[in-house]
Design a protein around this motif. Structure first.
Motif, PDB file in Angstrom:
ATOM      1  N   LEU A  75       8.532  13.113 113.286  1.00 18.06           N
ATOM      2  CA  LEU A  75       8.107  13.930 114.409  1.00 18.06           C
ATOM      3  C   LEU A  75       6.710  13.848 114.437  1.00 18.06           C
ATOM      4  O   LEU A  75       6.231  13.571 115.644  1.00 18.06           O
ATOM      5  N   GLY A  76       5.916  13.965 113.368  1.00 21.83           N
ATOM      6  CA  GLY A  76       4.391  13.819 113.501  1.00 21.83           C
ATOM      7  C   GLY A  76       4.150  12.568 114.189  1.00 21.83           C
ATOM      8  O   GLY A  76       2.965  12.515 114.937  1.00 21.83           O
ATOM      9  N   CYS A  77       4.744  11.281 113.701  1.00 20.67           N
ATOM     10  CA  CYS A  77       4.158  10.069 114.572  1.00 20.67           C
ATOM     11  C   CYS A  77       4.464  10.031 115.860  1.00 20.67           C
ATOM     12  O   CYS A  77       3.903   9.341 116.733  1.00 20.67           O
ATOM     13  N   MET A 107      -2.372  18.273 115.937  1.00 17.08           N
ATOM     14  CA  MET A 107      -0.982  18.437 116.571  1.00 17.08           C
ATOM     15  C   MET A 107       0.213  17.839 115.833  1.00 17.08           C
ATOM     16  O   MET A 107       1.262  18.276 115.756  1.00 17.08           O
ATOM     17  N   SER A 108      -0.061  16.656 115.404  1.00 15.60           N
ATOM     18  CA  SER A 108       1.063  15.747 114.511  1.00 15.60           C
ATOM     19  C   SER A 108       1.253  16.660 113.261  1.00 15.60           C
ATOM     20  O   SER A 108       2.404  16.776 112.913  1.00 15.60           O
ATOM     21  N   GLY A 109       0.247  17.137 112.505  1.00 14.37           N
ATOM     22  CA  GLY A 109       0.424  17.673 111.392  1.00 14.37           C
ATOM     23  C   GLY A 109       1.073  19.164 111.632  1.00 14.37           C
ATOM     24  O   GLY A 109       1.957  19.542 110.967  1.00 14.37           O
ATOM     25  N   LEU A 110       0.652  19.756 112.662  1.00  9.42           N
ATOM     26  CA  LEU A 110       1.627  20.968 113.169  1.00  9.42           C
ATOM     27  C   LEU A 110       2.979  20.942 113.362  1.00  9.42           C
ATOM     28  O   LEU A 110       3.798  21.550 113.005  1.00  9.42           O
ATOM     29  N   ALA A 111       3.361  19.622 114.206  1.00  8.53           N
ATOM     30  CA  ALA A 111       4.690  19.401 114.464  1.00  8.53           C
ATOM     31  C   ALA A 111       5.710  19.051 113.317  1.00  8.53           C
ATOM     32  O   ALA A 111       6.539  19.702 113.057  1.00  8.53           O
ATOM     33  N   ALA A 112       4.709  18.177 112.264  1.00  7.82           N
ATOM     34  CA  ALA A 112       5.687  17.890 111.040  1.00  7.82           C
ATOM     35  C   ALA A 112       5.969  19.106 110.164  1.00  7.82           C
ATOM     36  O   ALA A 112       6.788  19.122 109.879  1.00  7.82           O
ATOM     37  N   THR A 113       4.869  19.768 110.099  1.00 12.14           N
ATOM     38  CA  THR A 113       4.990  20.980 109.209  1.00 12.14           C
ATOM     39  C   THR A 113       5.851  22.089 109.799  1.00 12.14           C
ATOM     40  O   THR A 113       6.788  22.484 108.963  1.00 12.14           O
ATOM     41  N   THR A 114       6.094  22.179 110.988  1.00 16.91           N
ATOM     42  CA  THR A 114       6.973  23.167 111.565  1.00 16.91           C
ATOM     43  C   THR A 114       8.217  22.561 111.272  1.00 16.91           C
ATOM     44  O   THR A 114       9.158  23.289 110.923  1.00 16.91           O
ATOM     45  N   ARG A 135      -2.839   4.018 119.980  1.00 12.61           N
ATOM     46  CA  ARG A 135      -1.482   4.868 120.754  1.00 12.61           C
ATOM     47  C   ARG A 135       0.142   4.248 120.088  1.00 12.61           C
ATOM     48  O   ARG A 135       0.886   5.011 119.925  1.00 12.61           O
ATOM     49  N   THR A 136      -0.072   2.864 120.607  1.00 12.33           N
ATOM     50  CA  THR A 136       1.450   2.294 120.020  1.00 12.33           C
ATOM     51  C   THR A 136       1.810   2.218 119.038  1.00 12.33           C
ATOM     52  O   THR A 136       2.831   1.958 118.352  1.00 12.33           O
ATOM     53  N   VAL A 137       0.875   2.068 117.771  1.00 17.81           N
ATOM     54  CA  VAL A 137       1.369   1.951 116.366  1.00 17.81           C
ATOM     55  C   VAL A 137       1.956   2.965 115.824  1.00 17.81           C
ATOM     56  O   VAL A 137       2.856   3.081 114.835  1.00 17.81           O
ATOM     57  N   TRP A 138       1.907   4.301 116.411  1.00 16.05           N
ATOM     58  CA  TRP A 138       2.636   5.237 115.932  1.00 16.05           C
ATOM     59  C   TRP A 138       4.245   5.510 116.244  1.00 16.05           C
ATOM     60  O   TRP A 138       5.027   5.892 115.705  1.00 16.05           O
ATOM     61  N   LEU A 139       4.621   5.021 117.434  1.00  8.64           N
ATOM     62  CA  LEU A 139       6.046   5.104 117.852  1.00  8.64           C
ATOM     63  C   LEU A 139       6.970   3.941 116.876  1.00  8.64           C
ATOM     64  O   LEU A 139       7.791   4.800 116.637  1.00  8.64           O
TER      65      LEU A 139
END
Length: 199
Positions: A41-43, A1-8, A109-113
């Motif tokens: 955005l991916g993060c 999901m993250s990769g798809l959002a970042a690529t888009t 979960r929180t490391v990405w924000l």
């Protein structure tokens, strides 16, 4: 999901920059800014994705029925824990296992924000979008990233304390069965004048 959002987002920014010239820098800096915005955005999307299977979560601990003992076990996960009582060994190990599981999920979960905010801040710096009178736009993502990092640090601290408590408890010998600990010593006939009716 993250990769798809970042690529888009990356593809959209490339097309938008080619049509409307979003960035004013050199082509190399524009590419770096687009990659950073896409990674941010991916993060951000990664924080919304589940990291554990709730059906595999450890069951909550059974109530001990003794609030003093419950507080004594909870103090094992504080900054300066007291010495573990031998009878609390198994409960400390079980509580540490539950806390380690939840702390690992919280860290994951929180490391990405904060990473998302800091990548967005770097993208703004590279792109040169904020002008001199828009310092808030430049400072706000960095400040939010630092604030969100405290949540991750709290989860890491809880994980470290739970692991330390688990190792301290495992270093103790196994506690005797509770029935053996709670059974009163049997006295001889001369030691007590009380007896049950069938004795």
């Amino acid at each position: 999901m993250s990769g798809l959002a970042a690529t888009t987002l990356g593809a959209f920014l490339v097309v938008a920059d080619a049509l409307w010239v979003l960035f004013d820098g050199t082509p190399a800096l524009d590419v770096v800014a687009i990659v950073l915005f896409a990674a941010a955005l991916g993060c951000l999307v990664a924080t919304l994705c589940p990291v554990v299977d709730r059906s595999a979560a450890p069951p909550p601990g059974a109530p001990l029925g003794d609030w003093r003992r419950s507080e004594r076990i909870e103090r094992q996960f504080s900054a300066r824990p007291p010495e573990i009582e031998p009878e609390d060994r198994d409960e400390v190990v079980a509580a540490a296992g539950r806390l380690i599981g939840t702390s690992v999920a919280a860290v994951s979960r929180t490391v990405w924000l904060p990473a998302a905010w800091l990548l967005a801040w770097a993208a703004l710096v590279v792109s040169g979008l904020p002008s001199d009178d828009q310092l808030t736009l430049l400072v706000l993502p960095a400040l939010l990233g630092l604030l969100q990092a405290t949540t991750c640090l709290v989860a890491v601290t809880a994980l470290a304390r739970a692991d330390a408590a688990r190792h301290r408890a495992l270093a103790l010998p196994p506690a005797p069965p509770r029935s053996a600990r709670s059974a009163p010593p049997r006295e001889g006939r001369g030691g007590s004048q009380l007896a049950l009716p069938d004795e």
